[in-house]
Design a protein around this motif. Structure first.
Motif, mmCIF file in Angstrom:
data_model
loop_
_atom_site.group_PDB
_atom_site.id
_atom_site.type_symbol
_atom_site.label_atom_id
_atom_site.label_comp_id
_atom_site.label_asym_id
_atom_site.label_seq_id
_atom_site.Cartn_x
_atom_site.Cartn_y
_atom_site.Cartn_z
ATOM 1 N N ALA A 78 61.947 98.506 56.545
ATOM 2 C CA ALA A 78 62.612 97.202 56.629
ATOM 3 C C ALA A 78 61.941 96.150 55.753
ATOM 4 O O ALA A 78 62.627 95.434 55.007
ATOM 5 C CB ALA A 78 62.654 96.728 58.073
ATOM 6 N N TYR A 93 71.876 94.728 58.688
ATOM 7 C CA TYR A 93 70.980 95.874 58.825
ATOM 8 C C TYR A 93 71.093 96.383 60.254
ATOM 9 O O TYR A 93 70.915 95.627 61.211
ATOM 10 C CB TYR A 93 69.544 95.455 58.535
ATOM 11 C CG TYR A 93 68.533 96.582 58.545
ATOM 12 C CD1 TYR A 93 68.417 97.450 57.465
ATOM 13 C CD2 TYR A 93 67.680 96.761 59.634
ATOM 14 C CE1 TYR A 93 67.474 98.469 57.461
ATOM 15 C CE2 TYR A 93 66.736 97.771 59.639
ATOM 16 C CZ TYR A 93 66.634 98.628 58.549
ATOM 17 O OH TYR A 93 65.703 99.634 58.549
ATOM 18 N N GLU A 95 69.724 98.942 63.020
ATOM 19 C CA GLU A 95 68.625 99.817 63.431
ATOM 20 C C GLU A 95 69.107 100.733 64.547
ATOM 21 O O GLU A 95 69.245 100.323 65.706
ATOM 22 C CB GLU A 95 67.438 98.970 63.915
ATOM 23 C CG GLU A 95 66.198 99.758 64.264
ATOM 24 C CD GLU A 95 65.634 100.504 63.057
ATOM 25 O OE1 GLU A 95 65.944 101.715 62.960
ATOM 26 O OE2 GLU A 95 64.910 99.909 62.262
ATOM 27 N N ILE A 107 61.178 93.280 62.921
ATOM 28 C CA ILE A 107 62.114 93.563 61.826
ATOM 29 C C ILE A 107 63.152 92.454 61.713
ATOM 30 O O ILE A 107 63.455 91.973 60.609
ATOM 31 C CB ILE A 107 62.786 94.930 62.045
ATOM 32 C CG1 ILE A 107 61.759 96.056 61.826
ATOM 33 C CG2 ILE A 107 63.996 95.102 61.141
ATOM 34 C CD1 ILE A 107 62.223 97.421 62.286
#
Length: 305
Positions: A78, A93, A95, A107
């Motif tokens: 990341a 993004y 995860e 993150i």
């Protein structure tokens, strides 16, 4: 004219590879990164574009998914030297990994500074569900990011749960689930070994339990699919559930929650790791109990055929 989606995927391991395969569609270009050439090769042959770093993937894709093995790897991917945080294109993004609340919050903080929204979206369902695109997804993060990801979630999952708008709580939900799952496996295996030691038919035990109050995910799926036939191939490594138990216990300790049962369960999974079983299927945990009792929980029908 149909818009071509540009999707990134980081981590093509046991689960990640199966999930990513469901994102390979005619309306999408899949941009991938994994350090293993063997993991990348079948995707490239199927039309995916391989890149040399997570940053390169995030420079090419609008939304990036990650399915990675540990908090340290997730953080490096990341916001490490060649991480997603330095990219110029990606704005969401996702995860998918199970790495704990602290890691996801770290993150999210770093990527938010770079203008990238983070969805904390761990998945449940093991390899069979990943292959079929029927995972359950526990998403926590900004609502707009969730709506951006939803069409792609629908390609990999059957149930999408909006947990909260705060990244990190998806991790907690997943750890709650996996603490229960790990405990169900351990207690079910132990009890079935006891019954087999007494002379009960393993097939009949499972049939009775699944019609009664003892039924759980282990007796409904893992035992009949991988233990009774002796294949031990349910599809997830023992180290993964052990890691999740440890993450769950760490979260409980940080919250001041007492976990008497889970502490004992954690000791059992860690014992299996110490005996060299880390890469074995997690159904093999029962083999230790069978060895101690001098009996096996196997289908008599399978043995007779």
């Amino acid at each position: 004219m149909t818009t071509k989606h540009h999707i990134g995927f980081l981590g093509l391991g046991q689960m990640g590879g199966l999930i990513a395969a469901n994102l390979l569609r005619d309306d999408a270009t899949l941009h991938i990164f994994d350090p293993s050439p063997a993991a990348r090769e079948p995707f490239v042959k199927a039309g995916a574009v391989a890149h040399g770093s997570p940053r390169e993937v995030a420079d090419a894709a609008d939304i990036v998914f990650a399915c990675l093995p540990s908090p340290a790897v997730s953080k490096e991917v990341a916001f490490g030297a060649n991480g997603v945080a330095g990219a110029g294109r990606a704005r969401v993004y996702v995860e998918l990994s199970t790495i704990g609340r602290e890691a996801v919050q770290a993150i999210a903080a770093r990527l938010n500074e770079a203008g990238i929204a983070v969805l904390d979206a761990p998945v449940s369902g093991a390899s069979k569900s990943a292959r079929a695109g029927t995972l359950s997804i526990m998403a926590a993060g900004p609502r707009q990011a969730l709506e951006t990801a939803r069409p792609f979630f629908e390609r990999i999952g059957k149930r999408i749960f909006a947990i909260d708008e705060r990244p990190g709580l998806g991790q907690v939900m997943k750890l709650v689930n996996n603490l229960i799952s790990a405990t169900a496996m351990a207690s079910s295996y132990e009890a079935l070994v006891m019954g087999a030691k007494a002379g009960l038919d393993p097939d009949l035990m499972v049939e009775v339990i699944n019609a009664s109050t003892g039924r759980n995910s282990a007796t409904l799926e893992k035992v009949p699919d991988a233990i009774l036939p002796g294949t031990f191939d349910f599809g997830s490594a023992l180290r993964i559930i052990a890691k999740d138990v440890d993450l769950g216990l760490a979260e409980a300790h940080s919250l001041g929650a007492t976990m008497w049962v889970a502490e004992t369960v954690g000791q059992l999974w860690r014992f299996a790791i110490s005996q060299g079983a880390a890469e074995d299927d997690y159904t093999t945990l029962i083999r230790f109990m069978e060895k101690w009792a001098g009996v096996e929980v196997r289908s008599r029908k399978a043995q007779e055929s």
